[in-house]
Enzyme design. Structure first.
Site, PDB file in Angstrom:
ATOM      1  N   THR A  57      41.821  12.667  36.422  1.00  0.00           N
ATOM      2  CA  THR A  57      42.529  11.436  36.759  1.00  0.00           C
ATOM      3  C   THR A  57      41.841  10.706  37.896  1.00  0.00           C
ATOM      4  O   THR A  57      41.862   9.477  37.976  1.00  0.00           O
ATOM      5  CB  THR A  57      43.984  11.758  37.136  1.00  0.00           C
ATOM      6  N   LYS A 182      45.035  25.570  35.111  1.00  0.00           N
ATOM      7  CA  LYS A 182      45.725  24.354  34.680  1.00  0.00           C
ATOM      8  C   LYS A 182      45.446  24.203  33.195  1.00  0.00           C
ATOM      9  O   LYS A 182      44.291  24.107  32.778  1.00  0.00           O
ATOM     10  CB  LYS A 182      45.233  23.119  35.440  1.00  0.00           C
ATOM     11  N   ILE A 229      50.716  20.247  37.266  1.00  0.00           N
ATOM     12  CA  ILE A 229      49.731  19.353  37.899  1.00  0.00           C
ATOM     13  C   ILE A 229      49.690  18.146  36.986  1.00  0.00           C
ATOM     14  O   ILE A 229      48.963  18.119  35.997  1.00  0.00           O
ATOM     15  CB  ILE A 229      48.353  20.028  38.019  1.00  0.00           C
TER      16      ILE A 229
END
Length: 334
Positions: A57, A182, A229
């Site tokens: 991101t 993640k 996350i």
């Protein structure tokens, strides 16, 4: 080597990197550290457990090494100077080779990061060039010499659809310097197995979903489930934190859980999941547009660096606005 300490369970935000406008600066827009700090402190004040800087991101692949380190060091200083020194910082490492990954980790630690979120190498994945043994050896080489505890970042959408196998994840979980993962994919079976398998010591290996849509089912799944996350938390932090708190109550309070708790957490998760369909479709530029629309923090007219171009995303937002407004109403009440 003793087992490193995993990050605290909770809600982490993979923050977008704010750049100044392409219209003014061309393809080499500088970092907008004023907007970045405004966003960082907003999240900290709302109780976020930690931030991921320079991740997917955060457009780390569009940044120089110097910019990555500048971003981490400035945001660390903002947090410390404003009394938020307990906010955890994870640094993304999007690199294909071991030495560059280790250099990024070392530089990130020097800048103030606490953990390294290590994306799977993937350049030759679609050509069948990677074996499970090769991937295991790559991660072990990184973890052996990493100056920060490592989390495995499994994100098939940006790694040539490379999905790390369950057997590989179980092997990596035993490494003393690998403390979690993640999982940015929709395979809830893998989330459940990795967070529940008796072959994994869950006190030393924590599982985070990369999709807030999956937070409630993950937290109900097993002892290794740690949190999320999640990109939508960049503008809806309180809602995801409330889902986390209610899910923890459900899994730990026994008879203390009420029908109202279940009703609330189901309503929050449903609304949040509806809004996150926007991120599923538009990814990083969608998250930036969400920050602009919901928080009023400028991301520049174009949102990201080339080849990103946000024009098509902005035209689509009105179709998703009702879903956003539903979660925004929860945010106002929390």
């Amino acid at each position: 080597m003793e087992k490193a300490t995993p990050p605290p369970d909770g809600v982490y935000v993979p923050v977008p990197t704010f750049f100044k406008s392409f219209d003014k600066y061309g393809y080499k827009q500088p970092l907008d550290l004023v907007a970045q700090a405004e966003h960082t402190l907003l999240l900290a004040r709302n109780g976020i457990t930690g931030l991921v800087l320079c991740g997917s991101t955060g457009e780390s692949v569009h940044m120089t090494q110097e910019e990555r380190i500048q971003l981490i060091s400035t945001q660390k200083k903002e947090l410390v100077d404003n009394g938020f020194d307990k906010v955890v910082l994870m640094a993304g490492t999007a690199s294909q080779n071991v030495d560059e990954t280790l250099k990024t980790i070392a530089d990130s630690k020097a800048a103030g990061a606490d953990y390294a979120l290590v994306l799977t190498p993937s350049y030759f994945a679609s050509a069948g060039g990677y074996s499970e043994e090769g991937l295991r050896s790559w991660y072990v080489a990184v973890a052996n010499d990493s100056l920060l505890p490592v989390l495995v970042y499994n994100y098939p959408a940006v790694t040539n659809n490379l999905q790390l196998s369950l057997s590989l994840m179980k092997q990596l979980a035993t490494h003393p310097n690998i403390v979690g993962c993640k999982l940015s994919h929709g395979n809830m079976s893998h989330h459940l197995i990795i967070s529940s398998s008796p072959e994994i010591d869950h006190s030393g290996f924590r599982v985070y979903t990369g999709l807030g849509q999956q937070l409630l089912p993950l937290l109900l799944s097993g002892p290794g489930a740690a949190g999320a996350i999640d990109g939508s938390a960049a503008y809806f932090p309180k809602t995801l934190l409330r889902i986390f708190a209610l899910a923890r109550k459900i899994t730990t309070a026994g008879g203390g859980v009420t029908a109202e708790d279940w009703k609330e957490v189901h309503a929050l998760q449903c609304a949040y999941s509806e809004a996150e369909e926007w991120v599923v479709k538009f990814g990083t530029v969608g998250i930036k547009e969400g920050v602009n629309q919901m928080l009023g923090i400028s991301v520049g007219l174009d949102g990201g660096r080339l080849p990103f171009c946000e024009t098509h995303v902005r035209k689509e937002f009105d179709r998703y606005r009702p879903a956003f407004e539903a979660v925004q109403e929860f945010e106002r009440k929390l």
